[in-house]
Write a protein that holds these residues in place. Structure first.
Motif, mmCIF file in Angstrom:
data_model
loop_
_atom_site.group_PDB
_atom_site.id
_atom_site.type_symbol
_atom_site.label_atom_id
_atom_site.label_comp_id
_atom_site.label_asym_id
_atom_site.label_seq_id
_atom_site.Cartn_x
_atom_site.Cartn_y
_atom_site.Cartn_z
ATOM 1 N N UNK A 25 0.824 -1.212 0.000
ATOM 2 C CA UNK A 25 0.000 0.000 0.000
ATOM 3 C C UNK A 25 0.857 1.260 0.000
ATOM 4 N N UNK A 26 1.928 1.236 0.764
ATOM 5 C CA UNK A 26 2.822 2.385 0.827
ATOM 6 C C UNK A 26 3.480 2.609 -0.533
ATOM 7 N N UNK A 27 3.933 1.537 -1.166
ATOM 8 C CA UNK A 27 4.548 1.659 -2.490
ATOM 9 C C UNK A 27 3.555 2.212 -3.509
ATOM 10 N N UNK A 28 2.317 1.720 -3.485
ATOM 11 C CA UNK A 28 1.295 2.195 -4.414
ATOM 12 C C UNK A 28 0.997 3.669 -4.182
ATOM 13 N N UNK A 29 0.858 4.066 -2.930
ATOM 14 C CA UNK A 29 0.586 5.475 -2.609
ATOM 15 C C UNK A 29 1.733 6.375 -3.046
ATOM 16 N N UNK A 30 2.966 5.925 -2.833
ATOM 17 C CA UNK A 30 4.124 6.715 -3.245
ATOM 18 C C UNK A 30 4.182 6.842 -4.763
ATOM 19 N N UNK A 31 3.867 5.773 -5.473
ATOM 20 C CA UNK A 31 3.875 5.809 -6.935
ATOM 21 C C UNK A 31 2.813 6.768 -7.457
ATOM 22 N N UNK A 32 1.628 6.705 -6.886
ATOM 23 C CA UNK A 32 0.543 7.604 -7.298
ATOM 24 C C UNK A 32 0.939 9.054 -7.017
ATOM 25 N N UNK A 33 1.526 9.294 -5.865
ATOM 26 C CA UNK A 33 1.941 10.650 -5.518
ATOM 27 C C UNK A 33 2.983 11.175 -6.509
ATOM 28 N N UNK A 37 2.162 14.358 -8.847
ATOM 29 C CA UNK A 37 2.675 15.558 -8.176
ATOM 30 C C UNK A 37 2.730 16.760 -9.113
ATOM 31 N N UNK A 38 2.870 16.539 -10.425
ATOM 32 C CA UNK A 38 2.907 17.667 -11.360
ATOM 33 C C UNK A 38 1.594 18.443 -11.360
ATOM 34 N N UNK A 39 0.502 17.805 -10.941
ATOM 35 C CA UNK A 39 -0.799 18.477 -10.934
ATOM 36 C C UNK A 39 -0.837 19.644 -9.951
ATOM 37 N N UNK A 40 0.056 19.620 -8.957
ATOM 38 C CA UNK A 40 0.085 20.687 -7.962
ATOM 39 C C UNK A 40 1.163 21.724 -8.266
ATOM 40 N N UNK A 41 1.884 21.538 -9.362
ATOM 41 C CA UNK A 41 2.938 22.471 -9.737
ATOM 42 C C UNK A 41 2.373 23.785 -10.260
ATOM 43 N N UNK A 42 3.135 24.850 -10.051
ATOM 44 C CA UNK A 42 2.697 26.184 -10.481
ATOM 45 C C UNK A 42 2.544 26.261 -11.996
#
Length: 104
Positions: A25-33, A37-42
């Motif tokens: 679960x941790x690996x999956x969450x990290x991969x999704x993040x 993560x580019x979606x939150x970029x300026x």
């Protein structure tokens, strides 16, 4: 004798840490993040804002033209403005981004 039977039960129980149990679960969450993560970029948010600004500018231009074409006596207040396909897609993208990403 009671202590001996308790030890044999414990020796058969597989012990695991929380890290071992939730590693997938941790690996999956990290991969999704990482992949999202580019979606939150300026830069990406500025790009979406520019698209939405283009949509608003075009929609207001269309409204102004419609008002000039129709006389006040023939104006129907129940008339729904039809969006072009690219305007509809930008609107759907913006709403999806807001509700699915920013508010998630």
């Amino acid at each position: 004798e009671m202590k001996g039977s308790g030890d044999s039960v414990l020796s058969r129980v597989k012990m695991a840490t929380g890290s071992d149990e939730y590693h997938a679960d941790v690996n999956r969450s990290n991969t999704v993040h990482r992949s999202h993560s580019f979606l939150f970029g300026k830069e990406f948010q500025a790009f979406l804002k520019n698209l939405l600004d283009l949509f608003i500018a075009e929609a207001s231009t269309d409204s102004s033209e419609d008002e000039r074409m129709h006389s006040p006596s023939s104006h129907n207040t129940n008339n729904v403005e039809v969006l072009s396909s690219w305007q509809l897609e930008i609107l759907k993208l913006s709403l999806s981004f807001f509700f699915d990403v920013l508010l998630h």
